[in-house]
Design a protein around this motif. Structure first.
Motif, short mmCIF file in Angstrom:
data_model
loop_
_atom_site.label_atom_id
_atom_site.label_comp_id
_atom_site.label_asym_id
_atom_site.label_seq_id
_atom_site.Cartn_x
_atom_site.Cartn_y
_atom_site.Cartn_z
N THR B 63 0.84 -1.19 0.00
CA THR B 63 0.00 0.00 0.00
C THR B 63 0.88 1.25 0.00
O THR B 63 1.97 1.24 0.57
N VAL B 64 0.39 2.29 -0.63
CA VAL B 64 1.13 3.54 -0.67
C VAL B 64 0.20 4.68 -0.27
O VAL B 64 -0.94 4.77 -0.72
N ASN B 65 0.71 5.48 0.64
CA ASN B 65 -0.04 6.65 1.07
C ASN B 65 0.90 7.84 0.97
O ASN B 65 1.85 7.95 1.75
N ASN B 66 0.67 8.69 -0.03
CA ASN B 66 1.57 9.80 -0.35
C ASN B 66 2.98 9.28 -0.57
O ASN B 66 3.24 8.63 -1.54
N SER B 67 3.87 9.51 0.40
CA SER B 67 5.24 9.04 0.20
C SER B 67 5.59 7.87 1.11
O SER B 67 6.75 7.52 1.25
N LEU B 68 4.58 7.29 1.75
CA LEU B 68 4.85 6.15 2.62
C LEU B 68 4.45 4.85 1.93
O LEU B 68 3.31 4.68 1.52
N LEU B 69 5.43 3.94 1.83
CA LEU B 69 5.17 2.64 1.22
C LEU B 69 5.13 1.59 2.33
O LEU B 69 6.06 1.49 3.12
N THR B 70 4.04 0.83 2.38
CA THR B 70 3.94 -0.22 3.39
C THR B 70 3.86 -1.57 2.70
O THR B 70 3.11 -1.76 1.74
N ALA B 106 4.21 9.48 -4.37
CA ALA B 106 4.05 8.47 -5.42
C ALA B 106 2.79 8.69 -6.23
O ALA B 106 1.80 9.22 -5.74
N ASP B 107 2.86 8.27 -7.49
CA ASP B 107 1.68 8.25 -8.34
C ASP B 107 1.01 6.90 -8.06
O ASP B 107 1.34 5.88 -8.67
N GLU B 108 0.10 6.91 -7.11
CA GLU B 108 -0.44 5.66 -6.55
C GLU B 108 -1.04 4.72 -7.59
O GLU B 108 -0.96 3.51 -7.44
N GLY B 109 -1.62 5.30 -8.63
CA GLY B 109 -2.26 4.45 -9.63
C GLY B 109 -1.30 3.73 -10.55
O GLY B 109 -1.69 2.81 -11.26
N LYS B 110 -0.03 4.14 -10.55
CA LYS B 110 0.90 3.57 -11.54
C LYS B 110 1.98 2.68 -10.94
O LYS B 110 2.98 2.37 -11.58
N ILE B 111 1.77 2.28 -9.70
CA ILE B 111 2.77 1.43 -9.04
C ILE B 111 2.68 0.01 -9.59
O ILE B 111 1.59 -0.52 -9.79
N SER B 112 3.84 -0.58 -9.87
CA SER B 112 3.82 -1.98 -10.33
C SER B 112 4.76 -2.81 -9.48
O SER B 112 5.72 -2.30 -8.91
N ALA B 113 4.46 -4.09 -9.39
CA ALA B 113 5.29 -4.98 -8.60
C ALA B 113 5.46 -6.31 -9.29
O ALA B 113 4.56 -6.80 -9.95
N ALA B 114 6.65 -6.89 -9.16
CA ALA B 114 6.93 -8.20 -9.76
C ALA B 114 7.67 -9.05 -8.73
O ALA B 114 8.47 -8.54 -7.95
N TYR B 115 7.39 -10.35 -8.75
CA TYR B 115 8.02 -11.26 -7.82
C TYR B 115 8.81 -12.31 -8.61
O TYR B 115 8.23 -13.08 -9.36
N GLY B 118 12.00 -15.18 -5.58
CA GLY B 118 11.92 -14.83 -4.17
C GLY B 118 12.26 -13.39 -3.84
O GLY B 118 12.44 -13.03 -2.68
N VAL B 119 12.40 -12.56 -4.89
CA VAL B 119 12.68 -11.14 -4.65
C VAL B 119 11.53 -10.31 -5.22
O VAL B 119 11.14 -10.48 -6.37
N LEU B 120 11.00 -9.45 -4.38
CA LEU B 120 9.91 -8.58 -4.80
C LEU B 120 10.49 -7.26 -5.27
O LEU B 120 11.33 -6.67 -4.59
N LYS B 121 10.06 -6.81 -6.44
CA LYS B 121 10.54 -5.53 -6.96
C LYS B 121 9.34 -4.63 -7.19
O LYS B 121 8.44 -4.97 -7.96
N ILE B 122 9.34 -3.50 -6.52
CA ILE B 122 8.23 -2.56 -6.66
C ILE B 122 8.75 -1.31 -7.36
O ILE B 122 9.76 -0.74 -6.96
N THR B 123 8.07 -0.91 -8.42
CA THR B 123 8.45 0.30 -9.15
C THR B 123 7.40 1.37 -8.88
O THR B 123 6.20 1.14 -9.09
N ILE B 124 7.85 2.49 -8.37
CA ILE B 124 6.92 3.55 -7.94
C ILE B 124 7.22 4.84 -8.71
O ILE B 124 8.20 5.53 -8.45
N PRO B 125 6.34 5.19 -9.68
CA PRO B 125 6.54 6.45 -10.40
C PRO B 125 6.22 7.65 -9.50
O PRO B 125 5.37 7.57 -8.63
N ARG B 126 6.92 8.71 -9.75
CA ARG B 126 6.72 9.93 -8.98
C ARG B 126 5.44 10.64 -9.42
O ARG B 126 5.13 10.68 -10.61
#
Lengths: 135, 140
Positions: B63-70, B106-115, B118-126
């Motif tokens: 989850t992302v809230n403004n600039s906080l990624l959880t 973060a641009d909350e609507g454009k976040i992508s994640a790939a697994y 065993g490594v999670l990669k999250i890409t967060i556009p500004r």
């Protein structure tokens, strides 16, 4: 069976004993579960970041050695702001007894978890002896 | 462990403090240092990677809230059946939750994640609104 181990990140191996790796990379001890089920012993190792093709399993003089090379993470043009882990090499060795059928050892890599199946040799499988009562 | 102890006389104290803190935590509570994270960024986007071996992606929640990624999740215990006997058990199970501050909104609507492996990669556009703007100076 009590399983309340806390989640932990990978542990770096500090002293590597008499023999060191030739690679100048951090070395990690993969967290491992070992269990026996049915006619096999299973070794399960956490090796996140290791691709199937970078796993090396060798069995030499009763020692089973598992090695996994992590691909290093680089992002061209990006600035690193926080580093919580580094990439390196996972390695761990286990002694395998004669009770294992060496020809039938199988390995599988799923989501950064290496699972090795060591089937017990025919001779060590417990045999149920039927007792017939003579009347 | 020994080396750390020798170098830091407060090691034992901090360890005790940590143990005390753990006492008051709920039993089997969330871990705050798991998973290990790396964070990269440029002007346009941030990349967060985390080592989480053997998790089912449906047990992961980002989850992302403004600039906080959880990043929250649960590593579940594998059900091996009754006849399995453990020789050794080191791989942890349980819930975890980590929050990090990103260097921008973060641009909350454009976040992508790939697994992968065993490594999670999250890409967060500004977020567009937070991107730096060059201000033109007009000659008077």
């Amino acid at each position: 069976m009590e399983l309340d181990k806390k989640l932990a990140n990978k542990e770096e191996k500090k002293s590597s004993g008499p023999a060191e790796l030739t690679y100048d990379k951090p070395q990690f001890i993969p967290a491992t579960d070992i269990y026996e089920k049915g006619d096999s012993i299973y070794i399960v190792c956490d090796m996140p970041g290791v691709d199937e093709k970078n796993i090396d399993i060798s069995l030499e003089n009763d020692v089973l050695t598992l090695t996994g090379h992590q691909d290093s993470e680089t992002h061209e043009g990006y600035e690193m702001l926080h580093r919580g882990y580094v990439s390196g090499i996972y390695q761990r060795s286990f002694t395998v007894t004669d009770g294992i059928d060496r020809e039938k050892i199988k390995a599988k890599m799923t989501n950064g978890v290496l699972k090795i199946e060591l089937p017990k040799a025919e001779k060590v499988k417990p045999k149920k002896i039927q007792i017939t009562v003579e009347k | 462990m020994l080396a750390r102890y020798a170098l830091n006389p407060f090691y034992e104290l901090t360890r005790l403090q940590r143990e005390m803190n753990n006492l008051f935590d709920d039993y089997g509570s969330e871990s705050e240092t798991y998973p290990a994270l790396n964070l990269w960024s440029d002007n346009q986007q941030a990349i967060v990677t985390a080592e989480i071996p053997g998790i089912d992606t449906k047990d992961l929640n980002i989850t992302v809230n403004n600039s906080l990624l959880t990043l929250e999740g649960e590593k579940k215990e594998e059900d091996l059946g009754k006849d399995a006997v453990y020789h050794r058990s080191e791989r942890g199970t349980g819930k975890f939750s980590r929050t990090i501050r990103l260097p921008f909104e973060a641009d909350e609507g454009k976040i992508s994640a790939a697994y992968t492996n065993g490594v999670l990669k999250i890409t967060i556009p500004r977020a567009e609104a937070s991107k730096p703007r060059k201000i033109e100076i007009t000659k008077g």
